[in-house]
Design a protein around this motif. Structure first.
Motif, PDB file in Angstrom:
ATOM      1  N   GLN A  99      26.274  44.459  34.158  1.00  0.00           N
ATOM      2  CA  GLN A  99      25.790  43.868  35.399  1.00  0.00           C
ATOM      3  C   GLN A  99      24.278  43.724  35.407  1.00  0.00           C
ATOM      4  N   THR A 158      36.394  48.006  32.892  1.00  0.00           N
ATOM      5  CA  THR A 158      35.531  48.425  33.998  1.00  0.00           C
ATOM      6  C   THR A 158      34.193  48.932  33.487  1.00  0.00           C
ATOM      7  N   GLN A 213      35.742  47.401  41.172  1.00  0.00           N
ATOM      8  CA  GLN A 213      36.742  46.553  40.535  1.00  0.00           C
ATOM      9  C   GLN A 213      37.075  45.342  41.392  1.00  0.00           C
ATOM     10  N   ARG A 214      37.121  45.546  42.706  1.00  0.00           N
ATOM     11  CA  ARG A 214      37.409  44.430  43.611  1.00  0.00           C
ATOM     12  C   ARG A 214      36.301  43.378  43.525  1.00  0.00           C
ATOM     13  N   LYS A 215      35.043  43.819  43.526  1.00  0.00           N
ATOM     14  CA  LYS A 215      33.916  42.886  43.459  1.00  0.00           C
ATOM     15  C   LYS A 215      33.800  42.226  42.089  1.00  0.00           C
ATOM     16  N   LEU A 216      34.280  42.909  41.062  1.00  0.00           N
ATOM     17  CA  LEU A 216      34.180  42.381  39.703  1.00  0.00           C
ATOM     18  C   LEU A 216      35.428  41.606  39.282  1.00  0.00           C
ATOM     19  N   ASP A 217      36.349  41.416  40.223  1.00  0.00           N
ATOM     20  CA  ASP A 217      37.597  40.689  39.954  1.00  0.00           C
ATOM     21  C   ASP A 217      38.413  41.354  38.846  1.00  0.00           C
ATOM     22  N   LEU A 218      38.461  42.703  38.894  1.00  0.00           N
ATOM     23  CA  LEU A 218      39.270  43.474  37.970  1.00  0.00           C
ATOM     24  C   LEU A 218      40.426  44.123  38.725  1.00  0.00           C
ATOM     25  N   PRO A 219      41.504  44.469  38.047  1.00  0.00           N
ATOM     26  CA  PRO A 219      42.603  45.162  38.723  1.00  0.00           C
ATOM     27  C   PRO A 219      42.110  46.440  39.397  1.00  0.00           C
ATOM     28  N   GLU A 220      42.487  46.637  40.667  1.00  0.00           N
ATOM     29  CA  GLU A 220      42.006  47.796  41.435  1.00  0.00           C
ATOM     30  C   GLU A 220      42.860  49.016  41.138  1.00  0.00           C
ATOM     31  N   ARG A 266      31.743  40.635  31.284  1.00  0.00           N
ATOM     32  CA  ARG A 266      32.111  41.021  32.654  1.00  0.00           C
ATOM     33  C   ARG A 266      33.583  40.702  32.951  1.00  0.00           C
ATOM     34  N   ASN A 267      34.232  40.046  32.005  1.00  0.00           N
ATOM     35  CA  ASN A 267      35.619  39.646  32.273  1.00  0.00           C
ATOM     36  C   ASN A 267      36.503  39.856  31.044  1.00  0.00           C
TER      37      ASN A 267
END
Length: 429
Positions: free
Chosen positions: A359, A352, A337-344, A427-428
Motif C-alpha cells: 500500500q 493480505t 480486507q474489505r477495503k482491499l477487495d479481499l475475502p473477509e 495488491r490483488n
C-alpha cells in the motif's frame, strides 16, 4: 583491446618519461547538478542521436536502463541531433532518466580522425580548455547545469608514442581544469586500453602532473555489467562511485516495440544507489521479515506485532500493538480486507500480507532506484513469492530478478521494471 608490445614497453618506462604541465588538479566540483547522471548504480545505454520521445517513453517503461549517454556536441560528432534541445533534456529529467552528456571534439594527435589535437603539450592543454568552454556553453543551453559531469569522448589511439600520449594527457588536464573552473565535473570516456590506462598510469607514477578527471567511463566489451577493471587500471582514484563501464557494443534491442542500436553500460556514479536511512513504521517493531506467515486469532509473536503495525500504519486500526492476535486485530484485518477487495476471513494470508505491504504510492522502479517505495516493494515481493527478497531500499539486480519472477507468476511480461501493473498485481494476488 589487448596492449601492443610497444605499449607495454612504453608503460614500463612511463614514470621516467612522463612530462606534465606542472599543476595539480583543483578540488572537484560539487556533484548533483541539474541534468547530470546524479547518483546511480544501474544500467545505462548510449546512442549517437537522442531518441524520439515515443522511444524514450517505451524504453522507460520496459527497458532495464535508468540512464542514457547522449552526444551534446564536438567537432567529431558524426550525427545530427534533431531531437536534442532543452525541452528534450527537461522531459527526460522529469521522467526519471539519468543523463550522461558526452562531448567528442579533437582526437589524439596520432589518430586518424579529421580533427586532431596538437602534439605540443602546451597547445594541447589550451585546446582542452577551449573544448571545455564550448561544452559548458552547450550544456548550459540544454539546461545541464553546474555540478554536472561532462564526459570527453577520447576514442582509441596508440598510447606508445610519447608525444601522442603526453599530449592527450595534457589535453584532458586542460579539459578538467576548465570544467572545474566553471563548476562542472570532468569525465573521460575511452577504450580501457587507451586513455583510461594512460590516465591511471600517469596518476600513479607522476601524481599532480596532470589534472585527473573525476569520473572514468571505459569501453571494454567483456559482457559484464559491473565496473571492475583488470591490471590496466591499478590505482584507486576512481573507486568511490566514479566509474562507468561500456560492456556491450553495437547491440540491437527492442522495448515497447521500439528498436535501437546501442551500447550497454553499467554506471556507478555520484554517491551510487545507496540504501536510504529509514525510520521504523512503528517504534520498536520490525516489519522487514524473512517470511510473512499466515496468522489467525490466538497467534502471538513478532509477526503479529508486524501485522498490527501495518494495520495501524495503513489506518485500518488505532488499536495498540500487543503481539497478540485478539478480537480487535481480527476486526482490523476484516476491515482492511474489505477495503482491499479481499475475502473477509479475518486471517492474514499471503494475499493480505502482500496487499498491506504494497500500500502506498505507485512509482515506476528499476535497478538503481532507492527509497521508501523500494522497501514496500521488497517486503511485498517477499510475501508474494514466499521467499526472502533482501529488504534494503535499493533496487538491485537481485530485486529485479524477484520482480521478474513475480511478473511471470502473474502473467505479466518479465521486464524487471516495476510499473503500475506490478503494483496493482501486488495488491490483488
Amino acid at each position: 583491446m589487448p596492449f601492443s608490445d610497444r605499449a607495454r614497453r612504453t608503460l614500463t618506462v612511463l614514470a621516467l618519461l612522463a612530462t606534465g604541465v606542472g599543476l595539480a588538479a583543483p578540488a572537484q566540483a560539487a556533484s548533483g547538478g541539474k541534468g547530470d547522471p546524479g547518483s546511480l548504480t544501474g544500467y545505462a545505454f548510449d546512442t549517437h542521436t537522442a531518441p524520439a520521445q515515443e522511444v524514450m517513453d517505451a524504453w522507460r517503461l520496459e527497458s532495464p536502463y535508468a540512464g542514457i549517454g547522449i552526444y551534446i556536441g564536438g567537432s567529431n560528432r558524426l550525427m545530427d541531433q534533431p531531437e536534442l534541445d532543452a525541452d528534450w533534456v527537461s522531459t527526460q529529467q522529469r521522467q526519471g532518466w539519468h543523463l550522461l552528456p558526452l562531448w567528442v571534439g579533437p582526437q589524439a594527435s596520432c589518430s586518424g580522425y579529421a580533427d586532431v589535437m596538437s602534439a605540443d603539450l602546451a597547445t594541447a592543454q589550451q585546446q582542452g580548455r577551449a573544448q571545455a568552454a564550448a561544452a559548458v556553453d552547450t550544456a548550459r543551453g540544454l539546461g545541464i547545469g553546474r555540478g554536472s559531469t561532462l564526459y570527453y569522448d577520447l576514442e582509441d589511439y596508440d598510447i606508445a608514442p610519447d608525444d601522442c600520449r603526453q599530449a592527450a594527457l595534457s589535453f584532458v588536464s586542460g579539459w578538467t581544469k576548465a570544467l572545474h573552473s566553471s563548476g562542472y565535473r570532468s569525465g573521460v570516456y575511452s577504450n580501457i586500453a587507451a586513455a583510461i590506462t594512460s590516465l591511471d598510469y600517469a596518476d600513479r607514477v607522476s601524481p599532480g602532473s596532470y589534472a585527473m578527471p573525476d569520473d572514468i567511463w571505459f569501453a571494454w566489451g567483456n559482457g559484464r555489467s559491473d565496473v571492475r577493471t583488470d591490471d590496466r587500471v591499478q590505482g584507486n582514484r576512481w573507486d568511490d562511485h566514479d566509474r562507468a563501464h561500456q560492456y556491450a557494443l553495437d547491440i540491437s534491442q527492442t522495448y515497447g516495440g521500439q528498436t535501437l542500436t546501442i551500447d550497454a553500460n553499467w554506471v556507478d556514479v555520484g554517491r551510487g544507489s545507496v540504501a536510504p536511512r529509514s525510520r521504523p513504521l512503528c517504534r520498536g517493531v520490525d516489519v522487514d521479515l524473512r517470511r510473512y506467515p499466515t496468522l489467525r486469532a490466538g497467534r502471538s509473536g513478532e509477526a503479529v506485532r508486524a501485522a498490527q503495525c501495518l494495520l495501524r500504519h495503513t489506518h485500518h486500526t488505532k488499536a495498540p500493538i500487543t503481539g497478540r492476535y485478539d478480537a480487535r486485530t481480527t476486526a482490523a484485518v476484516r476491515k482492511a480486507q474489505r477495503k482491499l477487495d479481499l475475502p473477509e476471513t479475518g486471517r492474514i494470508t499471503r494475499a493480505t500480507w502482500t496487499a498491506l505491504l504494497a500500500q502506498g504510492s505507485r512509482p515506476l522502479l528499476k535497478v538503481g532506484d532507492t527509497g521508501a517505495p523500494v522497501l514496500r516493494l521488497q517486503r511485498a515481493l517477499t510475501a508474494a513469492l514466499g521467499r526472502a527478497t533482501p529488504i534494503d531500499g535499493v533496487v538491485t539486480k537481485r530485486t529485479a530478478k524477484a520482480v521478474k519472477a513475480f511478473q511471470v507468476k502473474q502473467g505479466l511480461a518479465p521486464t524487471g521494471v516495476v510499473t503500475d501493473d506490478v503494483w496493482a498485481a501486488l495488491r490483488n494476488i
